[in-house]
Design a protein around this motif. Structure first.
Motif, PDB file in Angstrom:
ATOM      1  N   UNK A   1       5.623  -1.216 -12.096  1.00  0.00           N
ATOM      2  CA  UNK A   1       5.799  -2.283 -13.076  1.00  0.00           C
ATOM      3  C   UNK A   1       4.534  -3.131 -13.216  1.00  0.00           C
ATOM      4  N   UNK A   2       3.780  -3.261 -12.131  1.00  0.00           N
ATOM      5  CA  UNK A   2       2.529  -4.016 -12.208  1.00  0.00           C
ATOM      6  C   UNK A   2       1.519  -3.312 -13.111  1.00  0.00           C
ATOM      7  N   UNK A   3       1.373  -1.981 -12.937  1.00  0.00           N
ATOM      8  CA  UNK A   3       0.459  -1.226 -13.794  1.00  0.00           C
ATOM      9  C   UNK A   3       0.895  -1.313 -15.249  1.00  0.00           C
ATOM     10  N   UNK A   4       2.179  -1.194 -15.504  1.00  0.00           N
ATOM     11  CA  UNK A   4       2.682  -1.287 -16.877  1.00  0.00           C
ATOM     12  C   UNK A   4       2.354  -2.641 -17.485  1.00  0.00           C
TER      13      UNK A   4
ATOM     14  N   UNK B   1      -4.897  13.683 -10.598  1.00  0.00           N
ATOM     15  CA  UNK B   1      -4.017  12.508 -10.683  1.00  0.00           C
ATOM     16  C   UNK B   1      -4.373  11.553  -9.549  1.00  0.00           C
ATOM     17  N   UNK B   2      -4.088  10.280  -9.709  1.00  0.00           N
ATOM     18  CA  UNK B   2      -4.508   9.291  -8.726  1.00  0.00           C
ATOM     19  C   UNK B   2      -3.336   8.398  -8.328  1.00  0.00           C
ATOM     20  N   UNK B   3      -3.197   8.171  -7.012  1.00  0.00           N
ATOM     21  CA  UNK B   3      -2.245   7.195  -6.506  1.00  0.00           C
ATOM     22  C   UNK B   3      -2.949   5.844  -6.414  1.00  0.00           C
ATOM     23  N   UNK B   4      -2.359   4.822  -7.029  1.00  0.00           N
ATOM     24  CA  UNK B   4      -2.971   3.494  -7.056  1.00  0.00           C
ATOM     25  C   UNK B   4      -2.029   2.508  -6.380  1.00  0.00           C
ATOM     26  N   UNK B   5      -2.513   1.826  -5.375  1.00  0.00           N
ATOM     27  CA  UNK B   5      -1.668   0.894  -4.627  1.00  0.00           C
ATOM     28  C   UNK B   5      -1.526  -0.433  -5.356  1.00  0.00           C
TER      29      UNK B   5
ATOM     30  N   UNK C   1      -6.062  -6.836  -6.646  1.00  0.00           N
ATOM     31  CA  UNK C   1      -7.460  -7.224  -6.467  1.00  0.00           C
ATOM     32  C   UNK C   1      -8.313  -6.904  -7.685  1.00  0.00           C
ATOM     33  N   UNK C   2      -7.959  -5.788  -8.354  1.00  0.00           N
ATOM     34  CA  UNK C   2      -8.747  -5.354  -9.510  1.00  0.00           C
ATOM     35  C   UNK C   2      -7.791  -4.958 -10.640  1.00  0.00           C
ATOM     36  N   UNK C   3      -7.290  -5.925 -11.406  1.00  0.00           N
ATOM     37  CA  UNK C   3      -6.348  -5.614 -12.491  1.00  0.00           C
ATOM     38  C   UNK C   3      -6.901  -4.552 -13.439  1.00  0.00           C
ATOM     39  N   UNK C   4      -6.008  -3.680 -13.884  1.00  0.00           N
ATOM     40  CA  UNK C   4      -6.385  -2.584 -14.769  1.00  0.00           C
ATOM     41  C   UNK C   4      -6.407  -3.079 -16.211  1.00  0.00           C
ATOM     42  N   UNK C   5      -7.504  -2.826 -16.899  1.00  0.00           N
ATOM     43  CA  UNK C   5      -7.654  -3.177 -18.310  1.00  0.00           C
ATOM     44  C   UNK C   5      -7.972  -1.909 -19.082  1.00  0.00           C
ATOM     45  N   UNK C   6      -7.249  -1.672 -20.177  1.00  0.00           N
ATOM     46  CA  UNK C   6      -7.478  -0.485 -21.014  1.00  0.00           C
ATOM     47  C   UNK C   6      -7.706  -0.937 -22.449  1.00  0.00           C
TER      48      UNK C   6
ATOM     49  N   UNK D   1       0.807  -1.223   0.000  1.00  0.00           N
ATOM     50  CA  UNK D   1       0.000   0.000   0.000  1.00  0.00           C
ATOM     51  C   UNK D   1       0.841   1.275   0.000  1.00  0.00           C
ATOM     52  N   UNK D   2       2.064   1.214   0.525  1.00  0.00           N
ATOM     53  CA  UNK D   2       2.908   2.404   0.458  1.00  0.00           C
ATOM     54  C   UNK D   2       3.590   2.446  -0.907  1.00  0.00           C
ATOM     55  N   UNK D   3       4.126   3.593  -1.273  1.00  0.00           N
ATOM     56  CA  UNK D   3       4.733   3.816  -2.584  1.00  0.00           C
ATOM     57  C   UNK D   3       3.835   3.367  -3.725  1.00  0.00           C
ATOM     58  N   UNK D   4       2.619   3.910  -3.806  1.00  0.00           N
ATOM     59  CA  UNK D   4       1.740   3.575  -4.932  1.00  0.00           C
ATOM     60  C   UNK D   4       2.241   4.229  -6.211  1.00  0.00           C
ATOM     61  N   UNK D   5       1.642   3.870  -7.321  1.00  0.00           N
ATOM     62  CA  UNK D   5       1.992   4.469  -8.595  1.00  0.00           C
ATOM     63  C   UNK D   5       1.078   5.670  -8.836  1.00  0.00           C
ATOM     64  N   UNK D   6       1.664   6.765  -9.315  1.00  0.00           N
ATOM     65  CA  UNK D   6       0.913   7.985  -9.600  1.00  0.00           C
ATOM     66  C   UNK D   6       0.566   8.019 -11.083  1.00  0.00           C
TER      67      UNK D   6
END
Length: 375
Positions: free
Chosen positions: A269-272, A215-219, A225-230, A185-190
């Motif tokens: 790296x997870x978001x990427x 802008x949003x910080x995402x842990x 729990x909820x993978x990002x799909x674009x 939870x700390x050092x989320x991606x901005x």
């Protein structure tokens, strides 16, 4: 030790004790063994005391330190001789040469090395993205602080991990590369304006933030729990510094911008990876300095395309600074290989001038927003 100047009677007495002529150096170990064989004390200190010449406390301390250091080195080498890792000897030699055994005795070293061995064995059982450092420390050593950065165990372990991951990393990045998270939870991606699809709580949060120009910080926990799909083909600009994400939000840039905030954390790296799996096209821009180019090199290896990180854009930025009367800081070292544009390494080595990303902020964001969709 160098042989002290001795009266002839003293020299004769020593030769008789040792059974040989004296050389320029005096072997105190041999003297101690000879006195002990004659029953004059169990060690040199006791023998000298019984003979009426007690050693100084400082000399005794130095001898005790040497004995302890020798025992510590021997214990370290004995412990790693059975390790299967091919780098075990290099690791132990590195600890010794770096002074990592200072103040430790053989028993303390054996205990620490045993702890490192337990950690390495446990890492083989961990499935990525891994477990938290504090949880791992508590489970292995009974204290959640056992692997804190200021502990001797963490120092020993990090040297071993650097060999294990075969990357020049330190601190948090090193642990994460080995599969150990500080937490999720700390050092989320901005990030700014991720075009998230779906109706998960994270998707709803991402869209709400974008609609409010925030802008949003995402842990990491949220993305697990909820993978990002674009949508496939989504354009993403990954930058090194958070200020560019802030500026993108202020300008309501239509494209997604993500900040690594230095070396990319597991959240970054997870978001990427999640966006890449969706078919996103990801570019990267960072500082023109040794650290920034190193990050760009890692991002390039991870499938990102460097954006305005070539020799031409570096030369343009240097010339802009000259025209603007701006004195750029100078680097003491080269930037290393730049396989996406070998000319960048040459240009940087020629100038050794550092160009921070914020100096190019307007050009980077404007050019990316105007990029042809075919790129």
């Amino acid at each position: 030790m160098a042989r002290p100047d001795l009266h002839s009677d003293g020299a004769l007495a020593l030769e008789s004790l040792l059974g040989r002529r004296l050389s320029k150096r005096l072997d105190l170990t041999a003297v101690e063994a000879s006195l002990s064989a004659l029953g004059v004390g169990e060690d040199l200190d006791e023998a000298l005391t019984l003979l009426g010449q007690p050693p100084s406390k400082e000399a005794a301390r130095r001898r005790a330190d040497r004995t302890r250091s020798a025992a510590a080195r021997a214990a370290l080498r004995d412990c790693v001789v059975s390790w299967p890792e091919p780098w075990a000897s290099e690791w132990s030699d590195g600890l010794i040469s770096a002074g990592g055994l200072g103040g430790l005795d053989g028993e303390e070293v054996a205990h620490l090395v045993s702890g490192v061995r337990r950690l390495l064995d446990q890492l083989d059982l961990i499935e990525l993205p891994g477990t938290s450092r504090t949880e791992l420390a508590a489970g292995l050593f009974g204290s959640s602080h056992a692997l804190d950065p200021d502990t001797r165990l963490a120092s020993f372990a990090e040297r071993a991990l650097s060999h294990r991951v075969e990357q020049p990393l330190e601190g948090r990045e090193l642990w994460e590369a080995a599969g150990v998270l500080f937490d999720r939870v700390s050092l989320p991606v901005l990030a700014w304006s991720i075009p998230a699809r779906g109706d998960s709580p994270l998707d709803v949060l991402i869209r709400a933030a974008a609609s409010g120009s925030l802008p949003l910080h995402i842990s990491l926990l949220a993305m697990q729990r909820h993978p990002v799909v674009v949508p496939s083909g989504t354009r993403v600009l990954v930058v090194e510094n958070p200020r560019l994400v802030e500026a993108a939000a202020e300008r309501r840039l239509p494209d997604c911008v993500v900040a690594t905030n230095g070396n990319p954390t597991t959240a970054v790296t997870t978001l990427m990876r999640q966006m890449q799996r969706s078919g996103a096209l990801i570019w990267y821009h960072g500082d023109f300095d040794a650290a920034g180019v190193s990050i760009c090199r890692r991002m390039h290896e991870a499938g990102c395309t460097p954006w305005m990180m070539d020799a031409g854009h570096y030369e343009s930025a240097v010339q802009l600074a000259v025209r603007s009367g701006v004195t750029l800081p100078r680097s003491t070292k080269g930037c290393g290989p730049t396989p996406w544009d070998p000319g960048l390494e040459s240009a940087f080595d020629d100038h050794r001038l550092i160009v921070h990303e914020e100096f190019m902020l307007d050009d980077v964001l404007e050019a990316f927003s105007q990029m042809s969709p075919s790129r």
